[in-house]
Motif scaffolding. Structure first.
Motif, mmCIF file in Angstrom:
data_model
loop_
_atom_site.group_PDB
_atom_site.id
_atom_site.type_symbol
_atom_site.label_atom_id
_atom_site.label_comp_id
_atom_site.label_asym_id
_atom_site.label_seq_id
_atom_site.Cartn_x
_atom_site.Cartn_y
_atom_site.Cartn_z
ATOM 1 N N UNK A 1 14.190 -0.477 -16.647
ATOM 2 C CA UNK A 1 13.423 -0.208 -17.860
ATOM 3 C C UNK A 1 12.831 -1.494 -18.438
ATOM 4 N N UNK A 2 13.508 -2.603 -18.253
ATOM 5 C CA UNK A 2 13.096 -3.872 -18.855
ATOM 6 C C UNK A 2 11.763 -4.339 -18.272
ATOM 7 N N UNK A 3 10.955 -4.937 -19.104
ATOM 8 C CA UNK A 3 9.675 -5.485 -18.674
ATOM 9 C C UNK A 3 9.564 -6.937 -19.119
ATOM 10 N N UNK A 4 8.989 -7.748 -18.239
ATOM 11 C CA UNK A 4 8.774 -9.150 -18.548
ATOM 12 C C UNK A 4 7.302 -9.461 -18.699
ATOM 13 N N UNK A 5 6.986 -10.747 -18.669
ATOM 14 C CA UNK A 5 5.590 -11.152 -18.807
ATOM 15 C C UNK A 5 5.372 -12.522 -18.193
ATOM 16 N N UNK A 6 4.115 -12.797 -17.915
ATOM 17 C CA UNK A 6 3.684 -14.094 -17.394
ATOM 18 C C UNK A 6 2.623 -14.651 -18.324
ATOM 19 N N UNK A 7 2.775 -15.944 -18.658
ATOM 20 C CA UNK A 7 1.786 -16.655 -19.472
ATOM 21 C C UNK A 7 1.465 -17.984 -18.813
ATOM 22 N N UNK A 8 0.370 -18.567 -19.231
ATOM 23 C CA UNK A 8 0.023 -19.893 -18.739
ATOM 24 C C UNK A 8 0.965 -20.946 -19.324
ATOM 25 N N UNK A 9 1.224 -21.966 -18.541
ATOM 26 C CA UNK A 9 1.920 -23.140 -19.048
ATOM 27 C C UNK A 9 0.912 -24.156 -19.579
ATOM 28 N N UNK A 10 -0.216 -24.213 -18.893
ATOM 29 C CA UNK A 10 -1.290 -25.121 -19.306
ATOM 30 C C UNK A 10 -2.577 -24.643 -18.653
ATOM 31 N N UNK A 11 -3.653 -25.353 -18.894
ATOM 32 C CA UNK A 11 -4.938 -25.027 -18.270
ATOM 33 C C UNK A 11 -5.062 -25.622 -16.874
ATOM 34 N N UNK A 12 -4.032 -26.309 -16.418
ATOM 35 C CA UNK A 12 -4.046 -26.929 -15.094
ATOM 36 C C UNK A 12 -3.539 -25.915 -14.066
ATOM 37 N N UNK A 13 -4.357 -25.514 -13.091
ATOM 38 C CA UNK A 13 -3.920 -24.522 -12.109
ATOM 39 C C UNK A 13 -2.750 -24.981 -11.259
ATOM 40 N N UNK A 14 -2.464 -26.265 -11.259
ATOM 41 C CA UNK A 14 -1.322 -26.767 -10.475
ATOM 42 C C UNK A 14 0.002 -26.561 -11.205
ATOM 43 N N UNK A 15 -0.046 -26.289 -12.490
ATOM 44 C CA UNK A 15 1.179 -26.060 -13.247
ATOM 45 C C UNK A 15 1.661 -24.630 -13.049
ATOM 46 N N UNK A 16 2.917 -24.433 -12.760
ATOM 47 C CA UNK A 16 3.415 -23.068 -12.581
ATOM 48 C C UNK A 16 3.340 -22.293 -13.888
ATOM 49 N N UNK A 17 3.138 -21.002 -13.810
ATOM 50 C CA UNK A 17 3.085 -20.207 -15.040
ATOM 51 C C UNK A 17 4.469 -20.054 -15.665
ATOM 52 N N UNK A 18 4.489 -19.651 -16.909
ATOM 53 C CA UNK A 18 5.741 -19.323 -17.594
ATOM 54 C C UNK A 18 6.069 -17.851 -17.310
ATOM 55 N N UNK A 19 7.236 -17.630 -16.758
ATOM 56 C CA UNK A 19 7.613 -16.281 -16.327
ATOM 57 C C UNK A 19 8.914 -15.884 -17.007
ATOM 58 N N UNK A 20 8.895 -14.752 -17.650
ATOM 59 C CA UNK A 20 10.108 -14.179 -18.243
ATOM 60 C C UNK A 20 10.275 -12.767 -17.706
#
Length: 543
Positions: A390-409
């Motif tokens: 049932x739980x849902x997470x999300x992905x957001x940008x860490x920065x505008x640099x495509x080399x930076x991994x996204x923030x994932x919860x």
């Protein structure tokens, strides 16, 4: 190439399928951009060597979650393939489609054309099954599918125990009886991993109209007047722009596809703007609806040295490797997974909501040398997974640099329903493993330990040990309402010339493994993109 008909971003499971199918038309040109490198490691060919690849950084994006709120603040490792073939080149190779009802629910949620009857023909088109052509399986498709060789995995002992515990038997999780206990199919053909790059991309590389660039990190999608016109990428230190005459197709997976949309200004405008990116197209659901299977290990010490650990004695390993090298047979030509079971946590649930892996040894099993390094203690593991979290997470940008991994919860176990199912998983595994004949061989439960019985203690164990099932979906969900990113034709809503084709478009995670369904999605998408007549739905009698 600075202009082509189709630009495919990502040479993973879906991207390799599209590269093959779209380039079948010699009148169109196809460019595939892959941030990773070649899939030329011998460990990618040897099925039993899969753990040697996904642990290391060379072929892995090495993503991790942010501290997980409901898991004592732990950060979970998120292995994803950064190589030709994507995660199909480093995964555990299980071919499990999920329950037919999973796809009917997609259709009922507004995803027209994605019911079980609609998708079954595309599963079959992809599959070259050991079972041959039939109502449920394809016999001539590119994707080799073989059964696990269980000759050294105590299958008879585990099967007899499952029967005694009241679990029904099935001989085909992708057939008429998806529920129960049985041997699992693997994406292996003739003892070699059947990755998407090996079976789809490589055969197509001889075509003059297909170009594949590795080490090419796509930075953004170019949008002009509401239409995707191309992409910008970096390769060998140079920034290159390429125009797409027909379409840009994102196949980066559930983490990279939404990340690229956000980097391109497509998504929630406030989230995009906070990183200095100009919002281009408002789509609130980009990066949301992240769904993933939560799994955990239940471990038992066994009285006799009968687990697969015995097969990891150094001399036996050497012989097995030689056997694989010469004949593509033996221990290294298969997986060390005894069986699977799909069961219900309680009688009133609609579909089997637990997937249980019967591991033939401990997950940390190591090669051992007689007289030099003693073997580890022999253990068996039950490895349950919550099929429909049932739980849902999300992905957001860490920065505008495509080399930076996204923030994932992931927000694992964020609902009481998920926590209740997790407890039932543990109780189920205990009941099965303590049932004779296996129960007579169990010395003790080592994790979490037989003394851990209360709801509070079980919850604490799960918080300490829960891991990912490596099946993220939903971050570019397909549908028709505001919670959707793409429509049922996989076109990004509100834009022209841009589609997403990968596991991120699944509105909910199937009750199984996701590589087979991702390949199916790409097979169907290829017909949608090329404007071909879709394969006729399967007969309603085939369920």
């Amino acid at each position: 190439m600075d202009e082509c008909d189709y630009v495919i971003v990502g040479a993973g499971s879906a991207g390799c399928v599209l590269a093959n199918r779209l380039s079948e038309d010699p009148k169109v040109s196809v460019l595939v951009l892959e941030a990773g490198g070649k899939d030329n490691s011998i460990f990618m060919k040897i099925p039993l060597a899969w753990r040697q690849i996904w642990r290391g950084p060379k072929f892995n994006w090495n993503y991790a979650t942010e501290p997980e709120r409901f898991l004592d603040g732990r950060r979970l490792s998120l292995p994803r393939g950064k190589v030709l073939g994507g995660s199909s080149s480093i995964n555990g190779m299980l071919y499990v489609r999920g329950h037919p009802r999973d796809y009917d629910l997609w259709r009922q949620s507004g995803c027209e054309g994605w019911s079980y009857a609609d998708v079954l023909p595309y599963f079959k088109r992809a599959e070259g099954s050991w079972r041959g052509e039939g109502d449920y399986h394809g016999g001539a498709g590119p994707l080799g599918v073989s059964p696990t060789d269980v000759s050294n995995l105590n299958f008879g002992l585990i099967r007899d125990t499952a029967i005694a515990a009241g679990i029904p038997m099935t001989d085909d999780f992708s057939g008429a009886q998806p529920e129960g206990f049985g041997i699992v199919d693997l994406t292996i053909k003739n003892g070699v991993r059947s990755s998407a790059s090996a079976v789809y991309l490589r055969p197509a590389l001889k075509r003059a109209n297909l170009t594949v660039k590795i080490g090419a990190l796509t930075e953004r999608v170019l949008i002009e007047k509401g239409r995707a016109t191309g992409v910008t990428y970096v390769a060998n230190g140079k920034r290159v722009s390429v125009r797409a005459r027909r379409e840009v197709i994102l196949c980066g997976g559930s983490y990279n596809s939404p990340q690229l949309l956000l980097l391109s200004g497509i998504g929630p405008a406030d989230e995009v703007a906070e990183h200095g990116i100009t919002p281009v197209h408002e789509l609130p659901a980009v990066g949301k609806n992240l769904s993933e299977h939560v799994v955990f290990h239940i471990q038992f010490a066994i009285k006799q040295p009968i687990t697969f650990l015995s097969r990891l004695r150094a001399d036996r390993v050497a012989l097995s490797v030689l056997q694989w090298a010469l004949f593509r047979k033996g221990d290294f030509a298969t997986q060390a997974l005894t069986a699977l079971a799909f069961v219900r946590s309680r009688p009133d649930v609609e579909r089997p909501d637990i997937q249980l892996f019967f591991n033939s040894t401990r997950m940390d099993a190591k090669v051992w040398f007689p007289g030099i390094t003693p073997p580890q203690q022999h253990m068996l593991e039950g490895y349950p997974s919550i099929n429909y979290p049932e739980s849902r997470g999300e992905l957001r940008l860490r920065s505008a640099d495509p080399r930076d991994p996204p923030r994932i919860r992931l927000n694992f176990l964020g609902t009481e329903g998920d926590r209740e199912t997790a407890r039932e998983c543990i109780r189920l595994v205990r009941r099965i493993y303590n049932t004779p004949p296996l129960g007579l061989l169990i010395e003790r439960e080592t994790s979490p330990g037989a003394e851990v019985v209360s709801d509070a203690d079980l919850d604490a164990f799960v918080r300490r040990t829960a891991e990912v099932g490596h099946h993220p979906v939903g971050t570019c969900a397909m549908g028709t309402g505001p919670a959707a990113v793409v429509d049922p034709q996989l076109r990004v809503r509100g834009l022209q010339g841009l589609r997403v084709v990968d596991a991120s478009v699944m509105p909910t995670v199937p009750g199984g493994n996701t590589n087979g369904p991702t390949i199916m999605i790409a097979e169907r998408a290829a017909d949608l993109i090329a404007g071909k007549t879709l394969l006729a739905p399967a007969s309603s009698a085939v369920r």
